[in-house]
Design an enzyme around this catalytic site. Structure first.
Site, PDB file in Angstrom:
ATOM      1  N   CYS A 135       7.837   5.659  17.542  1.00  0.00           N
ATOM      2  CA  CYS A 135       9.285   5.482  17.653  1.00  0.00           C
ATOM      3  C   CYS A 135       9.958   6.233  16.529  1.00  0.00           C
ATOM      4  O   CYS A 135       9.906   5.829  15.378  1.00  0.00           O
ATOM      5  CB  CYS A 135       9.660   4.013  17.524  1.00  0.00           C
ATOM      6  SG  CYS A 135       9.100   3.031  18.884  1.00  0.00           S
ATOM      7  N   SER A 147      -3.616  -3.548   0.813  1.00  0.00           N
ATOM      8  CA  SER A 147      -2.367  -4.256   1.090  1.00  0.00           C
ATOM      9  C   SER A 147      -2.639  -5.684   1.556  1.00  0.00           C
ATOM     10  O   SER A 147      -3.551  -5.918   2.349  1.00  0.00           O
ATOM     11  CB  SER A 147      -1.596  -3.496   2.173  1.00  0.00           C
ATOM     12  OG  SER A 147      -0.441  -4.214   2.545  1.00  0.00           O
ATOM     13  N   ALA A 170       0.810  -1.217   0.000  1.00  0.00           N
ATOM     14  CA  ALA A 170       0.000   0.000   0.000  1.00  0.00           C
ATOM     15  C   ALA A 170       0.844   1.269   0.000  1.00  0.00           C
ATOM     16  O   ALA A 170       0.400   2.308  -0.484  1.00  0.00           O
ATOM     17  CB  ALA A 170      -0.957   0.002   1.180  1.00  0.00           C
ATOM     18  N   THR A 171       2.053   1.207   0.522  1.00  0.00           N
ATOM     19  CA  THR A 171       2.906   2.396   0.459  1.00  0.00           C
ATOM     20  C   THR A 171       3.130   2.766  -1.005  1.00  0.00           C
ATOM     21  O   THR A 171       3.002   3.933  -1.392  1.00  0.00           O
ATOM     22  CB  THR A 171       4.244   2.145   1.179  1.00  0.00           C
ATOM     23  OG1 THR A 171       3.968   1.845   2.556  1.00  0.00           O
ATOM     24  CG2 THR A 171       5.160   3.347   1.087  1.00  0.00           C
ATOM     25  N   GLN A 175      -6.900  -0.494   5.981  1.00  0.00           N
ATOM     26  CA  GLN A 175      -7.471  -1.057   7.209  1.00  0.00           C
ATOM     27  C   GLN A 175      -8.928  -1.466   7.038  1.00  0.00           C
ATOM     28  O   GLN A 175      -9.473  -2.189   7.879  1.00  0.00           O
ATOM     29  CB  GLN A 175      -7.356  -0.039   8.358  1.00  0.00           C
ATOM     30  CG  GLN A 175      -5.930   0.305   8.743  1.00  0.00           C
ATOM     31  CD  GLN A 175      -5.197  -0.838   9.446  1.00  0.00           C
ATOM     32  OE1 GLN A 175      -5.813  -1.768   9.969  1.00  0.00           O
ATOM     33  NE2 GLN A 175      -3.879  -0.776   9.464  1.00  0.00           N
TER      34      GLN A 175
HETATM   35  C1  PLP Z   1      -0.053  -0.571   6.737  1.00  0.00           C
HETATM   36  C2  PLP Z   1      -0.624   0.632   6.117  1.00  0.00           C
HETATM   37  C3  PLP Z   1      -0.070   1.190   4.958  1.00  0.00           C
HETATM   38  C4  PLP Z   1       1.185   0.647   4.324  1.00  0.00           C
HETATM   39  O1  PLP Z   1       0.974  -0.606   3.725  1.00  0.00           O
HETATM   40  P1  PLP Z   1       2.209  -1.496   3.271  1.00  0.00           P
HETATM   41  O2  PLP Z   1       1.597  -2.547   2.409  1.00  0.00           O
HETATM   42  O3  PLP Z   1       2.780  -2.057   4.532  1.00  0.00           O
HETATM   43  O4  PLP Z   1       3.158  -0.647   2.541  1.00  0.00           O
HETATM   44  C5  PLP Z   1      -0.671   2.298   4.412  1.00  0.00           C
HETATM   45  N1  PLP Z   1      -1.772   2.826   4.964  1.00  0.00           N
HETATM   46  C6  PLP Z   1      -2.340   2.316   6.063  1.00  0.00           C
HETATM   47  C7  PLP Z   1      -3.571   2.956   6.614  1.00  0.00           C
HETATM   48  C8  PLP Z   1      -1.786   1.212   6.680  1.00  0.00           C
HETATM   49  O5  PLP Z   1      -2.344   0.736   7.786  1.00  0.00           O
END
Ligand code: PLP
Length: 424
Positions: free
Chosen positions: A348, A221, A93-94, A201
């Site tokens: 962190c 994701s 998702a990034t 989410q």
């Molecule tokens: C985990 C998350 C991401 C990033 O997803 P990845 O697949 O780990 O890069 C982006 N947006 C939200 C809201 C997330 O919880």
């Protein structure tokens, strides 16, 4: 968020885990989820014997891989009410968020340079927007109300004739608050602005429908819905209206020219299967998780005072509960429950422990943000685990408060906000 886990058996308190509860307990399902064994089973052939490149058009190996990818595309599309051709595979998702925002920004640069988002977005959105600001784009960061929801009137006011994109998340990863996505989609459609939502989410947890909700671009994701890590997708609307994005990774022209690179066939197959399972089980699973979440909340509230939930209880993901334990030092609380994997309200960063920017956006002070815990319940959590975690948190909070002069004063009715502290 900072996470903690320490598998040293029974921890150090007087609460012990009942038979059948294995420590440490994983209750951090917003950070990632366990791979569902049924997903692994679907992936196995593509990690072993079926290894063709889905782009190999000349032989059986390629065709079989391509067929598997197309099946996954359909499974994913079905879960969000899209059609298979609108699903673009990414590394997660990034990348999907980057591709959506930068892709629109570049493609529609002549139409305008204004982007609207909100302050509680994931860093994948916020950092991408910051990058675009450096490149001359104008970004509006909408505030949220105390319950974590965006104000639709703020959104309407923020849209101007240079606005090309609104990106507002479906559900928040720290507080679980679900935004009024259908209303946002409607506003964007009326104003002719492209609407992207980071739905990581939400997908597989609550109903998502890109057409009913007027969503133009949507990020998801694999590893947040019991699928593998390192694979995700971007939904890109093809009609009413057709949305175009410029590719951010060049080479080969895969994925309709929107994202080049050899497809991660096993990962994609896993993501597809994960979406299929989520579609079949969402209704029952969300009922079960709501019951567990509410049980956890009621148990904590039944035994502890000066605790509160962060974010709207009404507009919330099923497995999500973020609570502040006032008059407790956050680090000590986390140490006390170190056989439970949860996240705290501290982010962190390299050297210092910063309070979460999401909790701060709701108006929480630094102390209260630090003494907050995000419980993320998921498919593999049991009721016995919830009981144990509740008892453990209650025990630790009570012990820490016995040592807290602040808590003692509050109990004695002293208004600590009026105390003038002596500086030494
Ligand atoms: C985990 C998350 C991401 C990033 O997803 P990845 O697949 O780990 O890069 C982006 N947006 C939200 C809201 C997330 O919880």
């Amino acid at each position: 968020m900072s996470a903690t886990v320490n598998g040293n058996g029974n921890g150090n308190g007087s609460v012990t885990a009942p038979a059948g509860v294995k420590l440490p307990i994983y209750m951090d399902n917003h950070a990632t989820t366990q791979l569902d064994p049924r997903v692994l089973e679907a992936m196995m052939p593509y990690l072993t014997t079926i290894y063709g490149n889905a782009a190999s058009r000349n032989h059986q190996f390629g065709w079989v891989a391509e067929q598997a990818v197309e099946t996954a595309r359909e499974q994913i599309a079905k879960l969000i009410g899209a059609s298979a051709k609108e699903i673009i595979f990414t590394s997660g998702a990034t990348e999907s968020d980057n591709l959506a925002i930068k892709g629109v920004a570049e493609m529609y640069r002549e139409r305008g340079n204004h982007i609207i988002t909100q302050v509680t977005e994931h860093k994948a959105i916020l950092d991408t927007c910051k990058r675009l600001e450096k490149a001359g784009y104008r970004v509006t960061y909408l505030p949220v109300k105390a319950d974590g929801l965006v104000d639709l009137e703020d959104l309407k006011r923020a849209i101007d004739d240079k606005t090309i994109l609104v990106t507002i998340m479906f559900a928040n990863n720290e507080i679980g608050v679900v935004q009024p996505v259908a209303e946002i989609g409607k506003i964007c459609r009326e104003r002719n602005v492209i609407f992207h939502t980071d739905a990581v989410q939400a997908v597989g947890k609550i109903p998502v429908d890109v057409n009913k909700m007027n969503i133009d671009l949507l990020s998801l994701s694999g590893h947040k819905l019991y699928g593998p890590k390192g694979v995700g997708a971007l939904y890109v609307r093809r009609r009413n209206p057709r949305v175009q994005i410029s590719e951010q990774i060049n080479g080969g022209g895969h994925e309709r020219g929107m994202r080049s690179g050899t497809l991660n066939v096993p990962g994609i197959v896993g993501l597809g299967r994960a979406c299929e399972i989520a579609g079949e089980e969402m209704e029952a699973e969300s009922k079960r998780l709501i019951a567990l979440r509410d049980k956890l909340k009621h148990k904590l509230e039944g035994s502890l005072d000066y605790i509160h939930v962060n974010g709207s209880m009404e507009h919330r993901l099923p497995g999500s509960l973020n609570m502040s334990f006032v008059y407790v030092e956050g680090e000590s609380l986390l140490m006390g429950i170190n056989d439970v994997a949860v996240s705290s309200g501290s982010a962190c960063t390299s050297a210092t422990l910063e309070p979460s920017y999401v909790l701060k956006a709701l108006g929480l002070g630094d102390d209260v943000a630090h003494s907050s815990i995000r419980f993320g319940l998921g498919r593999f959590n049991s009721e016995a685990e919830v009981d144990y975690v509740a008892d453990k948190v209650i025990d630790v909070v009570q012990k820490l408060r016995e040592l807290s002069p602040l808590y003692e004063m509050v109990k004695e009715g002293i208004d600590i906000s009026k105390i003038e502290w002596q500086a030494h």
